[in-house]
Design an enzyme around this catalytic site. Structure first.
Site, PDB file in Angstrom:
ATOM      1  N   LYS A  12      90.613  57.408  17.927  1.00 24.95           N
ATOM      2  CA  LYS A  12      89.837  58.475  17.302  1.00 24.95           C
ATOM      3  C   LYS A  12      88.358  58.090  17.360  1.00 24.95           C
ATOM      4  O   LYS A  12      87.945  57.087  16.765  1.00 24.95           O
ATOM      5  CB  LYS A  12      90.264  58.659  15.848  1.00 24.95           C
ATOM      6  CG  LYS A  12      89.879  60.011  15.257  1.00 24.95           C
ATOM      7  CD  LYS A  12      90.761  61.112  15.806  1.00 24.95           C
ATOM      8  CE  LYS A  12      90.698  62.362  14.946  1.00 24.95           C
ATOM      9  NZ  LYS A  12      91.592  63.424  15.464  1.00 24.95           N
ATOM     10  N   THR A  57      96.228  59.652  16.110  1.00 21.25           N
ATOM     11  CA  THR A  57      94.790  59.405  15.985  1.00 21.25           C
ATOM     12  C   THR A  57      94.286  59.873  14.622  1.00 21.25           C
ATOM     13  O   THR A  57      93.327  59.309  14.090  1.00 21.25           O
ATOM     14  CB  THR A  57      94.009  60.108  17.107  1.00 21.25           C
ATOM     15  OG1 THR A  57      94.193  61.521  17.018  1.00 21.25           O
ATOM     16  CG2 THR A  57      94.467  59.614  18.477  1.00 21.25           C
ATOM     17  N   ASP A  58      94.936  60.889  14.049  1.00 23.78           N
ATOM     18  CA  ASP A  58      94.532  61.326  12.719  1.00 23.78           C
ATOM     19  C   ASP A  58      94.778  60.234  11.687  1.00 23.78           C
ATOM     20  O   ASP A  58      93.995  60.067  10.746  1.00 23.78           O
ATOM     21  CB  ASP A  58      95.274  62.606  12.325  1.00 23.78           C
ATOM     22  CG  ASP A  58      94.756  63.175  11.017  1.00 23.78           C
ATOM     23  OD1 ASP A  58      93.635  63.719  11.007  1.00 23.78           O
ATOM     24  OD2 ASP A  58      95.466  63.054   9.994  1.00 23.78           O
ATOM     25  N   PHE A 162      52.591  43.878  37.181  1.00 23.94           N
ATOM     26  CA  PHE A 162      53.586  44.168  38.205  1.00 23.94           C
ATOM     27  C   PHE A 162      52.893  44.190  39.563  1.00 23.94           C
ATOM     28  O   PHE A 162      52.155  45.131  39.882  1.00 23.94           O
ATOM     29  CB  PHE A 162      54.288  45.505  37.936  1.00 23.94           C
ATOM     30  CG  PHE A 162      55.508  45.712  38.796  1.00 23.94           C
ATOM     31  CD1 PHE A 162      56.588  44.850  38.718  1.00 23.94           C
ATOM     32  CD2 PHE A 162      55.578  46.776  39.681  1.00 23.94           C
ATOM     33  CE1 PHE A 162      57.718  45.033  39.504  1.00 23.94           C
ATOM     34  CE2 PHE A 162      56.702  46.973  40.466  1.00 23.94           C
ATOM     35  CZ  PHE A 162      57.768  46.091  40.380  1.00 23.94           C
ATOM     36  N   ARG A 179      49.166  46.611  32.381  1.00 23.61           N
ATOM     37  CA  ARG A 179      49.844  47.897  32.232  1.00 23.61           C
ATOM     38  C   ARG A 179      50.515  47.978  30.867  1.00 23.61           C
ATOM     39  O   ARG A 179      50.777  46.967  30.206  1.00 23.61           O
ATOM     40  CB  ARG A 179      50.883  48.100  33.329  1.00 23.61           C
ATOM     41  CG  ARG A 179      52.049  47.143  33.254  1.00 23.61           C
ATOM     42  CD  ARG A 179      53.166  47.523  34.219  1.00 23.61           C
ATOM     43  NE  ARG A 179      54.295  46.593  34.094  1.00 23.61           N
ATOM     44  CZ  ARG A 179      55.490  46.790  34.642  1.00 23.61           C
ATOM     45  NH1 ARG A 179      55.714  47.874  35.375  1.00 23.61           N
ATOM     46  NH2 ARG A 179      56.464  45.907  34.482  1.00 23.61           N
ATOM     47  N   GLN A 222      62.194  42.237  34.103  1.00 23.02           N
ATOM     48  CA  GLN A 222      63.305  41.290  34.278  1.00 23.02           C
ATOM     49  C   GLN A 222      62.993  39.954  33.621  1.00 23.02           C
ATOM     50  O   GLN A 222      63.854  39.347  32.963  1.00 23.02           O
ATOM     51  CB  GLN A 222      63.586  41.082  35.773  1.00 23.02           C
ATOM     52  CG  GLN A 222      64.225  42.260  36.476  1.00 23.02           C
ATOM     53  CD  GLN A 222      63.215  43.223  37.073  1.00 23.02           C
ATOM     54  OE1 GLN A 222      62.067  43.301  36.615  1.00 23.02           O
ATOM     55  NE2 GLN A 222      63.633  43.941  38.097  1.00 23.02           N
ATOM     56  N   ASN A 248      62.918  51.553  31.751  1.00 17.94           N
ATOM     57  CA  ASN A 248      61.463  51.394  31.759  1.00 17.94           C
ATOM     58  C   ASN A 248      60.825  52.728  31.419  1.00 17.94           C
ATOM     59  O   ASN A 248      60.893  53.675  32.198  1.00 17.94           O
ATOM     60  CB  ASN A 248      61.006  50.903  33.137  1.00 17.94           C
ATOM     61  CG  ASN A 248      59.634  50.276  33.098  1.00 17.94           C
ATOM     62  OD1 ASN A 248      58.814  50.641  32.261  1.00 17.94           O
ATOM     63  ND2 ASN A 248      59.377  49.338  33.991  1.00 17.94           N
ATOM     64  N   HIS A 250      58.001  54.658  31.514  1.00 16.87           N
ATOM     65  CA  HIS A 250      56.752  54.552  32.266  1.00 16.87           C
ATOM     66  C   HIS A 250      55.595  55.255  31.565  1.00 16.87           C
ATOM     67  O   HIS A 250      55.746  56.368  31.043  1.00 16.87           O
ATOM     68  CB  HIS A 250      56.929  55.149  33.660  1.00 16.87           C
ATOM     69  CG  HIS A 250      57.948  54.446  34.496  1.00 16.87           C
ATOM     70  ND1 HIS A 250      57.785  53.146  34.925  1.00 16.87           N
ATOM     71  CD2 HIS A 250      59.146  54.856  34.984  1.00 16.87           C
ATOM     72  CE1 HIS A 250      58.845  52.782  35.642  1.00 16.87           C
ATOM     73  NE2 HIS A 250      59.679  53.801  35.686  1.00 16.87           N
TER      74      HIS A 250
END
Length: 302
Positions: A12, A57-58, A162, A179, A222, A248, A250
């Site tokens: 559930k 599931t209940d 980068f 950046r 990374q 990322n 940007h």
């Protein structure tokens, strides 16, 4: 051609449980989303529709709500362990259980300069998670706990570079030594034991994530993820590995030259898609077997 039933589970999902503690004038709140999944001797349900071994599931749903009262939710980790042991130890056809929990944080409303006893405002910083897996019974029983966070949005305005990447005829990205770096981080760490101060470790790991992200002069996202993972493992010997996923987010410097304006990294266009997705795991050389800790997650059994 032979056909066999492969890995399977059922349960559930998306049980939204809110527990209010009202045993004093100052109430407390726990707001969680619980998913349960059971594995075991359920082949007949798939091959012939026989429900004889299938705990509804209940029933799983009702147990999640009942345990919020009977066992309480001191931490989502202990609550998840209580549920998993209940299903595995209490129902013979069940060989394993996986409990996935998300916790949504609230902070007290401030009225006339003081925290209110029974009113809260939803905090939007991150979602805390816990994934509990229990397999087997008795002396053969094993337990795996993976804790973490998601939707943890973090940004720094400098300290990220980068450059030095390969360039071909389709490359238009310009190298940079300054950046904005931003992400909505998902982090999950696997423990080697259940004898843990869950709240303290969660707070400590989160603090490490923030510190490493903020202070590392990052040459790549990374590198940042590896630094975070290494610092977490160095700080907590009871953590075997950590996995991190970082889209990322940007931020591109906006061209204001048509308006005769200089823009020295002050005004940006925040693009939400497409985005780079950086993922990494950092693991100890002597980490114990992960078992089902990372498998058969909610929504997919990958």
């Amino acid at each position: 051609m032979g056909i066999t039933l492969g890995e399977n589970q059922y349960g559930k999902a998306e049980n939204r449980v809110v527990r209010i503690y009202r045993d004093s004038p100052r109430h407390e709140i726990k707001d969680i989303n619980v998913g349960t999944a059971l594995r075991g001797d359920f082949a007949a349900a798939h091959t012939s529709g026989d429900q004889g071994n299938v705990l509804p599931t209940d029933t799983q749903k009702q147990t999640a709500y009942a345990y919020a009262k009977e066992k309480g939710i001191a931490t989502i980790e202990q609550y998840g362990l209580d549920l998993a042991y209940h299903f595995v130890d209490g129902y013979e056809p069940v060989h394993g259980a996986r409990i996935e929990i998300e916790e949504y944080a609230w902070e007290r409303a401030v009225v006339d300069g003081a925290e209110h006893d029974h009113t809260w405002v939803r905090k939007g910083q991150e979602v805390r998670t816990a994934d509990i897996s229990v397999e087997g019974v008795g002396d053969d029983q094993r337990t795996w706990v993976v804790c973490g966070l998601k939707e943890f949005t973090i940004l720094k305005s400098t300290g990220s570079e980068f450059h030095g990447f390969p360039v071909d005829e389709y490359t238009i990205l310009q190298p940079t030594t300054d950046r904005v770096m931003a992400t909505s981080l998902v982090a999950k760490w696997r423990f080697t034991t259940t004898d843990i101060d869950w709240d303290a470790v969660y707070t400590g790991v989160k603090a490490i994530i923030v510190k490493e992200f903020a202070t590392l002069q990052s040459l790549a996202l990374q590198q940042t993820l590896y630094a975070i993972g290494s610092a977490v493992l160095e700080a907590y010997g009871e953590i075997a590995e950590i996995r991190l996923s970082a889209p990322n987010k940007h931020h591109f410097v906006y061209d204001l030259s048509p308006f005769g304006l200089d823009n020295p990294n002050e005004v940006f266009n925040a693009d939400d898609r497409p985005y780079g997705l950086i993922q990494a795991s950092v693991i100890r050389d002597d980490a114990p077997d992960a078992g089902p800790a990372w498998t058969m997650q909610r929504g997919w059994m990958g």
